[in-house]
Design an enzyme around this catalytic site. Structure first.
Site, short mmCIF file in Angstrom:
data_model
loop_
_atom_site.label_atom_id
_atom_site.label_comp_id
_atom_site.label_asym_id
_atom_site.label_seq_id
_atom_site.Cartn_x
_atom_site.Cartn_y
_atom_site.Cartn_z
N GLY A 61 5.45 1.20 0.53
CA GLY A 61 4.95 -0.19 0.89
C GLY A 61 4.11 -0.23 -0.74
O GLY A 61 3.57 -1.39 -1.21
N SER A 62 2.93 1.26 -1.39
CA SER A 62 2.31 1.14 -2.59
C SER A 62 3.28 1.02 -3.60
O SER A 62 3.43 0.41 -4.39
CB SER A 62 1.89 2.83 -2.40
OG SER A 62 0.54 2.34 -0.86
N SER A 105 -3.42 4.48 2.64
CA SER A 105 -4.08 6.28 3.93
C SER A 105 -4.91 7.13 2.54
O SER A 105 -5.51 7.21 2.86
CB SER A 105 -2.36 6.58 4.30
OG SER A 105 -1.81 7.55 3.39
N THR A 108 -0.73 10.60 1.54
CA THR A 108 0.86 10.14 0.46
C THR A 108 1.10 11.19 -0.36
O THR A 108 0.90 11.60 -0.95
CB THR A 108 0.84 8.68 -0.51
OG1 THR A 108 0.69 7.94 0.80
CG2 THR A 108 2.38 9.12 0.00
N ARG A 155 1.80 -0.58 4.67
CA ARG A 155 2.45 -1.73 4.63
C ARG A 155 2.07 -3.13 3.93
O ARG A 155 2.26 -4.08 3.47
CB ARG A 155 4.20 -2.15 5.03
CG ARG A 155 4.05 -2.16 6.73
CD ARG A 155 5.88 -1.70 7.44
NE ARG A 155 5.89 -1.71 8.40
CZ ARG A 155 5.23 -1.80 9.63
NH1 ARG A 155 4.70 -0.18 9.41
NH2 ARG A 155 4.78 -2.07 11.06
N GLU A 240 11.45 -1.79 8.53
CA GLU A 240 10.07 -0.97 9.04
C GLU A 240 9.44 -2.12 10.32
O GLU A 240 8.88 -1.79 11.35
CB GLU A 240 8.79 -0.46 8.11
CG GLU A 240 8.63 0.57 7.33
CD GLU A 240 8.23 0.29 6.20
OE1 GLU A 240 6.67 1.52 7.47
OE2 GLU A 240 7.17 0.22 5.20
N HIS A 256 30.42 -5.24 -10.15
CA HIS A 256 30.62 -3.47 -11.32
C HIS A 256 31.31 -2.44 -9.88
O HIS A 256 31.82 -1.44 -10.03
CB HIS A 256 30.22 -3.27 -11.67
CG HIS A 256 29.97 -3.53 -12.77
ND1 HIS A 256 31.13 -3.59 -13.81
CD2 HIS A 256 28.71 -4.31 -13.19
CE1 HIS A 256 30.96 -5.07 -14.78
NE2 HIS A 256 29.70 -5.65 -14.24
N LYS A 350 5.99 13.10 9.20
CA LYS A 350 5.02 13.11 9.19
C LYS A 350 4.04 14.28 9.42
O LYS A 350 4.22 15.23 8.98
CB LYS A 350 4.00 12.12 9.27
CG LYS A 350 4.55 10.79 7.94
CD LYS A 350 3.06 10.12 8.01
CE LYS A 350 3.59 9.24 6.82
NZ LYS A 350 2.85 8.31 7.05
#
Length: 355
Positions: A61-62, A105, A108, A155, A240, A256, A350
């Site tokens: 989201g960043s 946060s 990251t 987000r 999400e 293409h 994480k």
């Protein structure tokens, strides 16, 4: 939650399922844009020397903020804009780089790693986060830092991150976009009445789109130069919030390659549902390409819905599509009886990475 009308027009039912108020947070996007601009306005940011390039580093989201900025500045800024989704930095990063590190946060790991490398390369760095290691590193290295409010799903913080980044560019003398921010905020506040939970299914085009896409795999068709960032935001929000697979395919590149696979689909023999994001300012050649593509594959794919951007400036038009898609993702979660906010699998990832 039962039939679509019951699921989407039962406001109390929506609230009970939406444990952390994602739908309300989605509706606060214009307010967050206002607050983000003011937070950056209060920050001590001096105008740098000559800047040769702009790098916006972030994930998820960043990073979407970087994609939006890149599109808006594409035909307006005199310097190249690079959106960095990686642990490191491009080789060209150096003393002539303005490096904006975005991490809601502040923890990251990819953004922190890129921040450290940019610092070693002598880039001019400004960071935005709600705290975390990025704040600690910024303070330690005397890097300008803008702190945004804590407690949100990352987000849902797009408004803060985007407006902070735009005002950083304004304060650094790269580009001023205050009027565009104001137009976008005003438009989104108008659209909130049309897209919000209080607007019933029979009058709410976003709820109607949710019914169309429920139980399907959305295929989002967007355009380079106008609707790409909105298309990517649609995809990630459907992933999400809606907990569903979504596919993004982008004009003109899709003609293409993807066009071939789309032409081999059999109507009724797949679970895909196609939506094309449209913009009045697309190049005439692009508009022609879209119409021809629709005529060639519409029968195979079972029809292609269209969602048009609204507003005058490019930023407002991009944000109108994002606002639509954000609401859509929460309504799709409701139709599936899912709480849109938790993303346990990402938290597990994480945790494993931290071992």
């Amino acid at each position: 939650m039962g039939e679509p009308k019951e699921a989407l027009d039962n406001i109390e039912g929506l609230k009970s399922l939406d444990s952390r108020g994602m739908l309300a947070l989605v509706g606060k996007l214009p307010d967050m844009m206002e607050e983000g601009w003011l937070l950056a306005e209060a920050a001590d940011i001096s105008k740098p020397g000559k800047i040769n390039n702009l790098v916006i580093s972030g994930m998820g989201g960043s990073a979407i903020s970087g994609d939006i900025i890149s599109l808006v500045l594409r035909n307006k800024a005199d310097i190249p804009v690079f959106v960095n989704r990686n642990y490191g930095c491009p080789k060209f990063v150096g003393t002539g780089t303005l490096f904006i590190a975005l991490s809601y946060s502040g923890n990251t790991e990819e953004t922190i790693s890129a921040f450290k490398e940019a610092l070693q390369k002598g880039a001019r760095i400004i960071s935005v986060a709600s705290g975390g290691e990025l704040k600690e590193l910024s303070v330690k290295n005397k890097v300008p830092f803008i702190e945004i409010p804590k407690g949100l799903p990352p987000r849902a913080a797009l408004g803060y991150l985007l407006s902070c980044a735009f005002n950083i560019l304004n304060k650094c003398g790269i580009f001023s976009i205050k009027e565009d921010i104001e137009e976008a905020k005003k438009l989104l506040k108008q659209l909130s009445r049309k897209y919000g939970a209080a607007c019933p299914l029979r009058e709410n085009e976003v709820k109607q789109m949710a019914v169309r896409l429920h139980g399907k795999v959305p295929v989002i068709l967007a355009c380079e130069g106008t609707t790409y960032a909105a298309g990517l935001r649609w995809k990630t929000q459907l992933n999400e919030n809606g907990k569903m697979t979504a596919i993004l395919s982008v004009f003109p590149e899709l003609d293409h390659n993807d066009l071939v696979s789309f032409s081999f689909l059999k109507q009724g023999g797949h679970d895909l549902s196609f939506v094309v994001l449209r913009d009045e300012e697309d190049l005439e050649r692009m508009k022609k390409r879209i119409e021809i593509t629709k005529s060639l594959i519409s029968g195979n794919v079972g029809g292609i819905a269209e969602v048009w951007s609204q507003g005058d400036c490019l930023l407002a038009r991009i944000m109108s599509l994002i606002f639509y898609g954000d609401h859509l993702s929460v309504y799709l979660a409701a139709l599936s009886g899912i709480d849109p906010t938790p993303v346990e699998i990402i938290e597990k990832l994480k945790k494993e990475l931290s071992r």
